[in-house]
Enzyme design. Structure first.
Site, PDB file in Angstrom:
ATOM      1  N   ASN A   8      25.301  42.084  76.658  1.00 35.25           N
ATOM      2  CA  ASN A   8      25.710  41.408  77.889  1.00 35.25           C
ATOM      3  C   ASN A   8      26.677  40.297  77.485  1.00 35.25           C
ATOM      4  O   ASN A   8      26.265  39.245  77.009  1.00 35.25           O
ATOM      5  CB  ASN A   8      24.458  40.832  78.587  1.00 35.25           C
ATOM      6  N   HIS A  96      19.948  39.500  86.840  1.00 35.46           N
ATOM      7  CA  HIS A  96      19.838  38.651  85.649  1.00 35.46           C
ATOM      8  C   HIS A  96      19.441  37.243  86.085  1.00 35.46           C
ATOM      9  O   HIS A  96      19.823  36.794  87.177  1.00 35.46           O
ATOM     10  CB  HIS A  96      21.189  38.624  84.927  1.00 35.46           C
ATOM     11  N   GLU A 162      13.286  38.871  80.608  1.00 33.68           N
ATOM     12  CA  GLU A 162      13.938  37.793  79.872  1.00 33.68           C
ATOM     13  C   GLU A 162      13.366  36.449  80.318  1.00 33.68           C
ATOM     14  O   GLU A 162      13.678  35.992  81.416  1.00 33.68           O
ATOM     15  CB  GLU A 162      15.438  37.785  80.164  1.00 33.68           C
ATOM     16  N   GLY A 168      19.681  32.174  75.248  1.00 38.83           N
ATOM     17  CA  GLY A 168      20.727  31.308  74.689  1.00 38.83           C
ATOM     18  C   GLY A 168      20.211  30.062  73.996  1.00 38.83           C
ATOM     19  O   GLY A 168      20.978  29.136  73.731  1.00 38.83           O
ATOM     20  N   SER A 203      17.526  35.502  73.018  1.00 35.29           N
ATOM     21  CA  SER A 203      17.771  35.103  71.627  1.00 35.29           C
ATOM     22  C   SER A 203      17.444  36.208  70.617  1.00 35.29           C
ATOM     23  O   SER A 203      16.890  35.951  69.552  1.00 35.29           O
ATOM     24  CB  SER A 203      16.991  33.824  71.296  1.00 35.29           C
ATOM     25  N   GLY A 225      24.322  36.336  73.301  1.00 31.17           N
ATOM     26  CA  GLY A 225      25.154  35.718  72.263  1.00 31.17           C
ATOM     27  C   GLY A 225      25.446  36.598  71.055  1.00 31.17           C
ATOM     28  O   GLY A 225      26.613  36.748  70.656  1.00 31.17           O
TER      29      GLY A 225
HETATM   30  P1  13P Z   1      20.931  35.517  74.505  1.00 29.33           P
HETATM   31  O1  13P Z   1      20.775  36.756  73.666  1.00 29.33           O
HETATM   32  O2  13P Z   1      22.206  34.788  74.264  1.00 29.33           O
HETATM   33  O3  13P Z   1      19.710  34.653  74.453  1.00 29.33           O
HETATM   34  O4  13P Z   1      21.045  36.025  76.035  1.00 29.33           O
HETATM   35  C1  13P Z   1      20.088  36.858  76.536  1.00 29.33           C
HETATM   36  C2  13P Z   1      20.561  37.388  77.818  1.00 29.33           C
HETATM   37  O5  13P Z   1      20.621  36.683  78.808  1.00 29.33           O
HETATM   38  C3  13P Z   1      20.988  38.796  77.870  1.00 29.33           C
HETATM   39  O6  13P Z   1      21.126  39.221  79.180  1.00 29.33           O
END
Ligand code: 13P
Length: 242
Positions: A8, A96, A162, A168, A203, A225
């Site tokens: 993503n 999301h 999530e 993040g 993460s 990320g």
């Molecule tokens: P990160 O992998 O940056 O924590 O983001 C997760 C995310 O929101 C994927 O949709």
């Protein structure tokens, strides 16, 4: 069951230009050539056509990060599920937590989008979001009841969970927690007659991906990320090998 590895890209600086998608594909494609699982690149709307062109002769699927809750009409700035389908997009992330928190999307809206995504043959990746473990337990049933309203069990739907505190932040859930959450979601889905894959996001990095897949039993990973680096994302896509 094939695993799901879904990137993503979000509105990240790394993907501001169209050229960044070209460069990414060039590096990424050879690294995932032998991967038999489902690999998906979800890119910003503006780069979807380029992404479709780049991945056309590969098994990598291209996904969008959102779609409109309406089928067609005077909705300035919106992109419909039909437009995504016609552009060659195969997957769409829906609900999301960033959409829920910054754009006021609730489960009813996510359900409308899901219905349209299925109507146009897209595979929806429906995100379940929660802020704490208690909130997860309290809201899980309601979230599933509302987002999956009128969705039949033979549809191709992917579920992702999530926790907002893990997105993040570098604070991924531990593998035991991922195992428990995955099981609870799968049990609830089973009670409703569904057998949809359940993915973890938050993460995810090359060094924790394998634990989530091999030890915690997640059916895949939704990656923010770390997916912006083609080498890191390819490592994640191959984490369960050997
Ligand atoms: P990160 O992998 O940056 O924590 O983001 C997760 C995310 O929101 C994927 O949709």
């Amino acid at each position: 069951m094939k695993k799901w590895y879904i990137a993503n890209f979000k509105m990240s600086k790394e993907v501001e230009s169209e050229q960044s998608i070209v460069n990414y594909a060039e590096k990424f494609i050879p690294l995932v050539e032998d991967v038999e699982d489902n690999v998906v690149i979800c890119a910003p709307y503006i780069h979807l056509s380029e992404a479709v062109a780049q991945f056309i002769d590969t098994d990598v699927l291209v996904g969008a990060e959102n779609c409109a809750m309406w089928e067609a009409g005077a909705y300035t700035g919106e992109i419909s599920a039909a437009m995504l389908d016609k552009a060659g997009v195969k997957v769409v992330i829906l609900g999301h937590s960033e959409r829920r928190n910054y754009f006021g999307e609730d489960n009813t809206i996510v359900n409308k989008k899901l219905t349209l995504a299925l109507k146009y043959g897209l595979i929806p990746v429906v995100c379940l979001s929660f802020e704490t473990e208690d909130a997860f337990k309290e809201t899980l049933k309601d979230q599933l009841d509302s987002v999956l309203k009128d969705v039949s069990a033979d549809e191709n739907v992917v579920i992702a969970f999530e926790p907002t505190f893990a997105i993040g932040t570098g604070k991924a859930l531990g593998k035991e927690e991922v195992k428990q959450f995955t099981k609870q979601i799968k049990d609830q889905l089973k009670d409703k007659g569904y057998d949809f894959p359940v993915l973890y996001g938050g993460s995810v990095k090359p060094d924790n991906a394998k634990d989530f897949i091999v030890e915690a039993g997640a059916d895949g990973l939704l990656v923010g990320g770390a997916s912006l680096d083609p080498e890191k994302f390819a490592e994640i896509c191959t984490c369960a090998k050997d």
